[in-house]
Design a protein around this motif. Structure first.
Motif, short mmCIF file in Angstrom:
data_model
loop_
_atom_site.label_atom_id
_atom_site.label_comp_id
_atom_site.label_asym_id
_atom_site.label_seq_id
_atom_site.Cartn_x
_atom_site.Cartn_y
_atom_site.Cartn_z
N UNK A 50 0.44 19.31 10.24
CA UNK A 50 0.19 20.73 10.49
C UNK A 50 0.36 20.99 11.98
N UNK A 51 1.18 21.99 12.31
CA UNK A 51 1.40 22.36 13.70
C UNK A 51 0.50 23.57 14.02
N UNK A 52 -0.44 23.36 14.94
CA UNK A 52 -1.40 24.41 15.31
C UNK A 52 -0.99 24.96 16.68
N UNK A 53 -0.80 26.28 16.77
CA UNK A 53 -0.31 26.88 18.01
C UNK A 53 -1.08 28.17 18.30
N UNK A 54 -0.99 28.63 19.55
CA UNK A 54 -1.73 29.80 20.00
C UNK A 54 -1.00 31.09 19.64
N UNK A 121 5.80 17.88 17.12
CA UNK A 121 5.47 19.05 17.92
C UNK A 121 6.71 19.94 18.10
N UNK A 122 7.84 19.32 18.46
CA UNK A 122 9.06 20.09 18.69
C UNK A 122 9.48 20.82 17.42
N UNK A 123 9.51 20.12 16.29
CA UNK A 123 9.92 20.75 15.03
C UNK A 123 8.92 21.80 14.59
N UNK A 154 5.82 27.99 23.08
CA UNK A 154 4.99 27.77 21.90
C UNK A 154 4.25 26.44 22.00
N UNK A 155 4.88 25.44 22.63
CA UNK A 155 4.27 24.11 22.72
C UNK A 155 3.04 24.09 23.62
#
Length: 539
Positions: A50-54, A121-123, A154-155
């Protein structure tokens, strides 16, 4: 012959021969394809997370690109999307105790934890942008090389959670098993041989025979096998209409070796024009006989497609260092090949029996099922006498015995013409390698036809060669159907053995074609067929 035997013979012949035409035997390419595919595997080396971002990072992106898409707003400070890294490739089994060869770059994505997390993270950032921007916006940014700055936005402050790593193989029969990397060499562009040796906990597996890549030449034909990503249900374009059940139906791409090059380490590399697609990396490249001579390793697409293969001798060295012997057959492989050989000669009954034994050892193989269907269709149209050759042979013998009792006088006929037995002159023939002294007479040949009819030849010693070429043969038969070196007579334990030396038109004893046969008194031998040279043997 009375009418009753004639009626009986006609009835038997009608019962045995009044059937549909037999199916054609499997040709060489069909046998090769069926033989290779069970040993193929799909190698999976990937991770999901799961990619969690702001949400604020997405608002910043939207403001920069002037997007009209709805902002996530401040109510949800963080968002998440599914992400993944790695993928799958192909491989093939080289030892029945679960040893598999593939490319190093196929298993590389999950070997380095830090690099794997970086890829996740990149994907994930790309997936987040694709969620909030239109397809056209993403394409425009990628086309103008402007996507990376927004990925970096985004990262910032993002993370991956619930990371799950998958290292497993799908066998051709659908079994999924985890693998362990026993030996590894990185990709060609990293200075390696791009080979990995995997191990799984499974025994008695189908294997592929490894050939000799030193014998490969430019323009030699090859066939590349593997599991292309674009032909699977996971493909983003055509995957929606492909069933996952067909994902383990491998692709075979014919081609040839177009160049033999060397890499920066001076290791040989084959160049090929075979259609090696993404996902086929690590798959075998085989000859017409099914021997592996290369491993698909790298391809450049586009208009000027270029494909490269690792020569199998490089992999053999890799296996030797791991103490894995090549070309060790499993019982499945032995039985399965026997079934293919039988089908190749049109012996479908034997093929069915051998395939049945093989299928119990490796159940669920799609290729064994397809092959079984071929056998079933062939048996359905096969004459009765070919379906049940033993029973048919017994019936024929019984009928012949009855006919002989009814129609043939009980006086035994000598198979050698009587006038030829009266010959008094005899030439002793012995090999040049025989020591001096009185030769050992193994028996005698009497020539039955042609200008030399009645000539008797004493077989003086073992190793007498028979053929058309006088410089290499002790018995010279001048007939165009007789090969230069046609056959040989040797002595084994006091018996006379006749051996055919791969003659063009064959050697026959009592009308039966032979490779080798111990001779008995009264046997009639034909060198080159019935219309060539006939000889009688008498002890």
């Amino acid at each position: 012959m009375s009418s009753r035997p004639r009626v009986l013979l006609a009835f038997v012949l009608a019962a045995l021969c009044g059937c549909r035409r037999s199916a054609a035997p499997l040709d060489d390419l069909q046998r090769m394809t069926y033989g290779v595919r069970p040993a193929l595997v799909r190698v999976n080396a990937y991770a999901t997370a799961k990619f969690v971002y702001r949400a604020s990072a997405i608002n910043e992106v939207l403001a920069n690109v002037g997007a009209r898409a709805a902002s996530p707003g401040a109510a949800t400070p963080t968002l998440e999307v599914d992400t993944g890294a790695g993928g799958f490739g192909s491989g093939f089994i080289v030892h029945p105790d679960g040893r598999i060869l593939t490319n190093g770059h196929v298993v590389a994505p999950t070997r380095d934890e830090a690099e794997l997390r970086k890829d996740l993270l990149h994907n994930g950032a790309v997936a987040a942008l694709a969620r909030h921007l239109t397809v056209e916006q993403v394409r425009a940014l990628r086309r103008d090389d402007g996507l990376e700055p927004y990925i970096d936005m985004v990262l910032r402050g993002s993370e991956v959670t619930d990371v799950r790593v998958f290292n497993d193989v799908d066998l051709s029969n659908g079994e999924k098993l985890p693998f362990r990397v026993e030996r590894y060499s990185p990709a060609l562009d990293q200075g390696g041989a791009d080979i990995a040796l995997l191990s799984i906990s499974r025994r008695n597996l189908p294997i592929l025979a490894l050939g000799d890549s030193e014998q490969v030449h430019v323009s030699d034909s090859i066939w590349a096998f593997g599991y292309p990503e674009s032909a699977s249900s996971t493909d983003s374009v055509i995957g929606a209409w492909l069933s996952p059940d067909s994902d383990l139906e491998p692709t075979v791409s014919p081609g040839s070796v177009t160049a033999i090059k060397r890499n920066a380490l001076k290791t040989p590399v084959f160049q090929s024009n075979a259609a090696i697609l993404r996902g086929m990396s690590g798959g075998p490249d085989v000859t017409r006989t099914g021997e592996v001579v290369g491993i698909s390793t790298w391809a450049r697409g586009g208009v000027e497609a270029v494909k490269f293969l690792v020569p199998i001798n490089v992999a053999k060295t890799f296996l030797a260092e791991a103490r894995v012997p090549p070309n060790v057959e499993s019982e499945f492989t032995t039985r399965y090949r026997a079934a293919l050989d039988a089908a190749g000669s049109g012996n479908w009954t034997t093929a069915a029996a051998e395939l049945g034994r093989a299928s119990k050892l490796f159940p669920g193989s799609p290729d064994a099922i397809h092959f079984s269907n071929d056998i079933g269709r062939a048996l359905k149209g096969m004459p009765v006498w070919r379906k049940y050759p033993v029973a048919a042979g017994a019936l024929i013998v019984a009928v012949i015995v009855v006919l002989l009792v009814v129609a043939v006088p009980r006086t035994r006929r000598n198979r050698i013409p009587k006038d030829l037995l009266k010959a008094t002159t005899e030439t002793i023939v012995s090999p040049s390698s025989l020591p001096p002294g009185q030769p050992l007479i193994l028996g005698r040949f009497t020539i039955l036809n042609g200008t030399r009819a009645g000539e008797r030849l004493g077989l003086g010693g073992s190793g007498i060669r028979i053929g058309r070429e006088s410089t290499i043969c002790e018995i010279v038969l001048e007939n165009p159907k007789v090969s230069r070196l046609h056959a040989e007579v040797v002595s084994i334990d006091g018996k006379v053995l006749l051996i055919d030396r791969n003659s063009s038109n064959g050697t026959y004893v009592n009308d039966q074609k032979i490779d080798k046969r111990f001779l008995k008194d009264g046997d009639i031998i034909y060198f080159g067929g019935r219309n060539a040279v006939a000889v009688a043997f008498h002890a």
